[in-house]
Design a protein around this motif. Structure first.
Motif, PDB file in Angstrom:
ATOM      1  N   ARG A 180       1.132  -0.868   0.018  1.00  0.00           N
ATOM      2  CA  ARG A 180      -0.086  -0.333  -0.244  1.00  0.00           C
ATOM      3  C   ARG A 180       0.589   0.955  -0.206  1.00  0.00           C
ATOM      4  N   PHE A 181       0.691   1.982  -0.709  1.00  0.00           N
ATOM      5  CA  PHE A 181       1.229   3.625  -0.663  1.00  0.00           C
ATOM      6  C   PHE A 181       0.253   4.408  -0.954  1.00  0.00           C
ATOM      7  N   GLN A 182       0.762   5.916  -0.355  1.00  0.00           N
ATOM      8  CA  GLN A 182      -0.096   7.273  -0.113  1.00  0.00           C
ATOM      9  C   GLN A 182       0.651   8.137   0.441  1.00  0.00           C
ATOM     10  N   HIS A 183       0.301   9.084  -0.518  1.00  0.00           N
ATOM     11  CA  HIS A 183       0.870  10.214  -0.581  1.00  0.00           C
ATOM     12  C   HIS A 183      -0.666  11.807  -0.767  1.00  0.00           C
ATOM     13  N   THR A 184       0.091  12.392   0.107  1.00  0.00           N
ATOM     14  CA  THR A 184      -1.244  13.780  -0.695  1.00  0.00           C
ATOM     15  C   THR A 184      -0.105  15.464  -0.625  1.00  0.00           C
ATOM     16  N   VAL A 185      -0.768  15.755  -1.902  1.00  0.00           N
ATOM     17  CA  VAL A 185       0.858  16.738  -2.805  1.00  0.00           C
ATOM     18  C   VAL A 185      -0.770  18.182  -2.506  1.00  0.00           C
ATOM     19  N   THR A 186      -0.267  18.849  -2.567  1.00  0.00           N
ATOM     20  CA  THR A 186      -1.220  20.837  -2.771  1.00  0.00           C
ATOM     21  C   THR A 186      -1.196  20.968  -4.611  1.00  0.00           C
ATOM     22  N   LEU A 187      -1.700  21.663  -5.327  1.00  0.00           N
ATOM     23  CA  LEU A 187      -2.058  21.622  -6.504  1.00  0.00           C
ATOM     24  C   LEU A 187      -2.994  23.289  -6.694  1.00  0.00           C
ATOM     25  N   ALA A 188      -2.235  23.651  -7.065  1.00  0.00           N
ATOM     26  CA  ALA A 188      -2.916  24.785  -7.874  1.00  0.00           C
ATOM     27  C   ALA A 188      -4.506  24.715  -9.024  1.00  0.00           C
ATOM     28  N   PRO A 189      -5.723  25.047  -7.679  1.00  0.00           N
ATOM     29  CA  PRO A 189      -6.769  24.466  -8.579  1.00  0.00           C
ATOM     30  C   PRO A 189      -7.069  25.131 -10.061  1.00  0.00           C
ATOM     31  N   VAL A 190      -7.443  24.267 -10.573  1.00  0.00           N
ATOM     32  CA  VAL A 190      -8.459  24.587 -12.253  1.00  0.00           C
ATOM     33  C   VAL A 190     -10.043  24.980 -11.829  1.00  0.00           C
ATOM     34  N   ARG A 197      11.866   2.350   0.677  1.00  0.00           N
ATOM     35  CA  ARG A 197      12.656   3.434  -0.685  1.00  0.00           C
ATOM     36  C   ARG A 197      11.770   3.537  -1.586  1.00  0.00           C
ATOM     37  N   ALA A 198      10.782   2.437  -1.850  1.00  0.00           N
ATOM     38  CA  ALA A 198       9.303   1.914  -2.582  1.00  0.00           C
ATOM     39  C   ALA A 198       8.223   3.201  -2.479  1.00  0.00           C
ATOM     40  N   ARG A 199       8.758   3.496  -1.406  1.00  0.00           N
ATOM     41  CA  ARG A 199       7.321   4.721  -0.643  1.00  0.00           C
ATOM     42  C   ARG A 199       8.319   6.000  -0.689  1.00  0.00           C
ATOM     43  N   ALA A 200       9.531   5.700  -0.794  1.00  0.00           N
ATOM     44  CA  ALA A 200       9.678   7.341  -0.403  1.00  0.00           C
ATOM     45  C   ALA A 200       9.792   7.612  -2.378  1.00  0.00           C
ATOM     46  N   ALA A 201      10.357   7.043  -2.763  1.00  0.00           N
ATOM     47  CA  ALA A 201      10.525   6.767  -5.041  1.00  0.00           C
ATOM     48  C   ALA A 201       9.037   7.530  -4.352  1.00  0.00           C
ATOM     49  N   PHE A 202       7.981   6.123  -4.365  1.00  0.00           N
ATOM     50  CA  PHE A 202       6.396   6.920  -4.880  1.00  0.00           C
ATOM     51  C   PHE A 202       6.197   8.519  -4.257  1.00  0.00           C
ATOM     52  N   ALA A 203       6.684   8.642  -3.468  1.00  0.00           N
ATOM     53  CA  ALA A 203       6.567   9.829  -2.582  1.00  0.00           C
ATOM     54  C   ALA A 203       7.164  11.674  -3.701  1.00  0.00           C
ATOM     55  N   GLU A 204       8.298  11.256  -3.402  1.00  0.00           N
ATOM     56  CA  GLU A 204       9.257  11.707  -4.612  1.00  0.00           C
ATOM     57  C   GLU A 204       8.242  11.706  -6.132  1.00  0.00           C
ATOM     58  N   ALA A 205       8.012  10.795  -7.006  1.00  0.00           N
ATOM     59  CA  ALA A 205       7.752  11.461  -8.003  1.00  0.00           C
ATOM     60  C   ALA A 205       6.114  11.921  -8.581  1.00  0.00           C
TER      61      ALA A 205
END
Length: 273
Positions: free
Chosen positions: A3-13, A221-229
């Motif tokens: 399982r992988f989970q990550h949250t990012v903040t984006l400019a709204p459209v 390492r896989a979760r860190a790569a997922f978050a970085e991407a």
């Protein structure tokens, strides 16, 4: 299972901007006129690098091919087909590419569907790739699907209740793995979007036994790569989207048209001084 989970903040459209952009693209496509195999803009300029090979322009069954760099003839290894073109119901396009590199020729098909142009409600992107030439080629084959419920995306991004289902869902099928993904936007305090991406990966065949071992060894390492991407994608989004939003549809249309003619210029070698 992984399982992988990550949250990012984006400019709204804004929804109205997105819908205006969809209409602009359809208007631009419909403004093209076919002159035999050649497509022309309203000002008479021929559209570069795309030829109509079969059917009538934008009618279901119409097929387009890129122009070959060598002789200007259609490149039949790549085909764009109109599956549907109805503003009130559905627009659907399919792109098929053939790779004849031996010893494993490939066939890749991608389809994009949009329900209602005048008031977009759903969008879906699906793809399938298969290879031939040997028994091991099945391991470089697979299929995927990404579905976007436009009717629930903006209410969810505005914090108007919680959607009964994630606005974005995706699946990826491979002989050794199956992955499912969900994307849910919520409002950030500064008016931007807080977008949470969740992915679940399960093993198939002999990978069912190998996946837990791999996650035990490489999980962090896989979760860190997922978050970085995802962070890199968010950085690119936040750098480009606000610039686009400051432009009206007419300016975007003009820039899009001119970009079609600037491609060759960018790749031309500089003249000797």
């Amino acid at each position: 299972m992984a399982r992988f989970q990550h949250t990012v903040t984006l400019a709204p459209v804004p929804r109205h901007w997105f819908e205006s952009c969809v209409l602009m693209l359809h208007d631009l496509a419909e403004s093209l006129e076919d002159d035999g195999a050649r497509l022309r803009l309203p000002d008479g300029r021929p559209l570069p690098e795309l030829l109509l090979g079969e059917g009538r322009h934008l009618q279901p069954g119409a097929r387009y091919h890129p122009e070959s760099d060598e002789d200007g003839e259609p490149d039949l290894d790549a085909t764009l087909t109109v599956l549907a073109w109805d503003r009130r119901r559905e627009t659907a396009l399919e792109i098929v590419t053939l790779g004849d590199d031996s010893p494993n020729p490939t066939h890749m098909a991608c389809a994009l569907r949009l329900t209602s142009v005048e008031r977009p409600r759903e969008a879906e992107l699906s793809g399938k790739m298969r290879a031939s030439g040997g028994k091991w080629t099945k391991y470089i084959s697979g299929s995927g699907r990404l579905h976007l419920d436009l009717g629930t995306w903006w209410p969810s991004a505005a914090g108007l209740g919680r959607p009964t289902a994630p606005p974005v869902t995706g699946t990826l099928h491979h002989p050794l793995t199956r992955a499912t993904a969900t994307v849910v936007p919520r409002p950030a305090k500064d008016g931007r979007w807080r977008v949470t991406v969740k992915v679940r990966v399960t093993g198939r065949s002999f990978a069912r036994l190998l996946l837990p071992v791999a996650m035990a060894v490489m999980g962090r390492r896989a979760r860190a790569a997922f978050a970085e991407a995802l962070d890199d994608a968010a950085e690119a989004w936040n750098g480009q989207v606000p610039v686009l939003l400051r432009k009206d549809m007419e300016r975007l249309r003009l820039e899009l048209v001119e970009s079609l003619f600037n491609t060759d210029e960018e790749h031309k070698p500089e003249a000797p001084r």
